[in-house]
Scaffold this active site. Structure first.
Site, PDB file in Angstrom:
ATOM      1  CG  LEU A 169      36.770  26.602  12.768  1.00 22.67           C
ATOM      2  CD1 LEU A 169      37.824  25.658  13.259  1.00 22.67           C
ATOM      3  CD2 LEU A 169      35.225  26.191  13.046  1.00 22.67           C
TER       4      LEU A 169
ATOM      5  CB  CYS B 146      48.034  25.679 -26.959  1.00 18.27           C
ATOM      6  SG  CYS B 146      46.966  25.174 -25.673  1.00 18.27           S
TER       7      CYS B 146
ATOM      8  CB  SER C 108      35.627  20.091   7.005  1.00 13.91           C
ATOM      9  OG  SER C 108      34.865  19.250   5.855  1.00 13.91           O
TER      10      SER C 108
ATOM     11  CG  HIS D  78      38.925  20.194  -3.006  1.00 15.38           C
ATOM     12  ND1 HIS D  78      38.030  20.636  -2.033  1.00 15.38           N
ATOM     13  CD2 HIS D  78      38.788  19.003  -3.019  1.00 15.38           C
ATOM     14  CE1 HIS D  78      37.521  19.447  -1.624  1.00 15.38           C
ATOM     15  NE2 HIS D  78      37.994  18.422  -2.195  1.00 15.38           N
TER      16      HIS D  78
ATOM     17  CB  VAL E 173      40.095  26.704  -3.719  1.00 16.34           C
ATOM     18  CG1 VAL E 173      39.730  25.363  -3.748  1.00 16.34           C
ATOM     19  CG2 VAL E 173      38.768  27.649  -3.555  1.00 16.34           C
ATOM     20  CG  ASP E 174      40.698  30.169   1.442  1.00 15.30           C
ATOM     21  OD1 ASP E 174      41.627  29.769   1.790  1.00 15.30           O
ATOM     22  OD2 ASP E 174      39.483  29.914   2.256  1.00 15.30           O
TER      23      ASP E 174
ATOM     24  CB  CYS F 267      46.115  25.329 -20.796  1.00 13.20           C
ATOM     25  SG  CYS F 267      45.588  25.288 -22.548  1.00 13.20           S
TER      26      CYS F 267
ATOM     27  CB  CYS G 281      45.862  28.551 -23.394  1.00  7.68           C
ATOM     28  SG  CYS G 281      47.679  28.413 -23.168  1.00  7.68           S
TER      29      CYS G 281
ATOM     30  CD  GLN H 270      37.433  18.833   2.922  1.00  8.19           C
ATOM     31  OE1 GLN H 270      36.591  18.276   2.223  1.00  8.19           O
ATOM     32  NE2 GLN H 270      37.083  19.210   4.377  1.00  8.19           N
TER      33      GLN H 270
END
Length: 294
Positions: free
Chosen positions: A278, A197, A235, A135, A119-120, A143, A194, A117
């Protein structure tokens, strides 16, 4: 039909004696093909705080929502100014002993796969292959108009170029790379679009209020179906995004083990619960499993 591990314990709501906790998890790992579901608690020892722990950032900070980001120029300015600072800290973070223990267990064949989960990118940095970023990942930018994916380093260079005088300092960082920053620091920040575009750029992560892509969810369900046991690491399972896999596992008769500091929303489904930091717990667990293997 996969043969599940034979358990000498059942989810009764009563904790196992402390001396039996890691041994029970080791028994599951010895069978092989254990699927790991990891959360922010695994990365706290790398200097990235979690959302809901004792000092979790949700106690002081409201994460960016998709509606605010997509619907407001000022919302995007606020996000990118804060994330421009926070991402540097995330990018400098290094895997801790827990990430390395998971990578080793994967290499030994005890772990069949990892759904994170987070995003690192720290599982990948530790050498774990085939990680599913449930995630998304902060090291990519997408974009919203043309769908172009690009590296975060490229965006970072562009933001530095158009904000040469931006000297704000982050007071605190959050697991999504966002930081606390006074509004007067945000006001003068310039956002870029972006390069292909001119569309809105967004980190390739799932914001609060946004859905995980369905194909990614279905892939995770298949991983749950094919594993011998599900091991949750760090978690609280507060949001359905992760809890659904615990529920799916329990419904299918797949044993669930949870290693986390504090209670979780999935405790009622767990055959075993370990309430410990942990890094130390996973290092000890690895030593136990390697000792069994030898």
């Amino acid at each position: 039909m996969r043969t599940r591990p034979t358990l000498s314990w059942t989810p009764t709501g009563e904790p196992l004696p402390r001396t039996a906790e890691l041994g029970a998890v080791a028994d599951l790992l010895r069978c092989g093909d254990v699927l790991v579901l990891s959360g922010a608690g695994l990365s706290t020892e790398s200097g990235i705080p979690d959302y809901r722990g004792v000092a979790g950032s949700l106690r002081k900070h409201t994460p960016m929502t998709y509606a605010e980001f997509a619907g407001s120029v000022e919302g995007r300015r606020r996000y990118w100014a804060r994330s421009h600072l926070g991402w540097r800290t995330i990018a400098r973070a290094r895997p801790n002993s827990g990430h390395h223990a998971v990578a080793r267990l994967r290499a030994l064949g005890h772990v069949s796969g990892v759904i994170t989960q987070n995003v690192d990118g720290l599982h990948q940095a530790a050498g774990t292959p085939g990680v599913v970023d449930l995630h998304g990942s902060l090291d990519r930018v997408i974009c919203l108009s043309c769908g172009r994916l690009g590296p975060r380093e490229e965006l970072d260079r562009r933001l530095r170029a158009v904000n040469p005088g931006f000297r704000a300092a982050a007071a605190a960082i959050n697991p999504d790379g966002d930081v606390d920053l006074p509004e007067h620091e945000v006001a003068g920040f310039t956002v870029v679009d972006c390069a292909d575009c001119g569309g809105v750029l967004k980190p390739d992560v799932v914001f609060f209020g946004e859905n995980v892509p369905k194909p990614r969810v279905e892939r995770c369900y298949r991983m749950v179906r094919d594993c011998s046991a599900l091991l949750v690491l760090g978690s609280s399972l507060t949001v359905m995004s992760g809890l659904r896999f615990v529920r799916r596992a329990a419904a299918a008769g797949v044993p669930v083990a949870i290693v986390n500091q504090g209670v979780t929303r999935g405790d009622e489904y767990a055959a075993v619960r370990v309430d410990r930091p942990l890094g130390g717990a996973l290092t000890e667990l690895l030593d136990t499993v390697e000792g069994i293997a030898s």
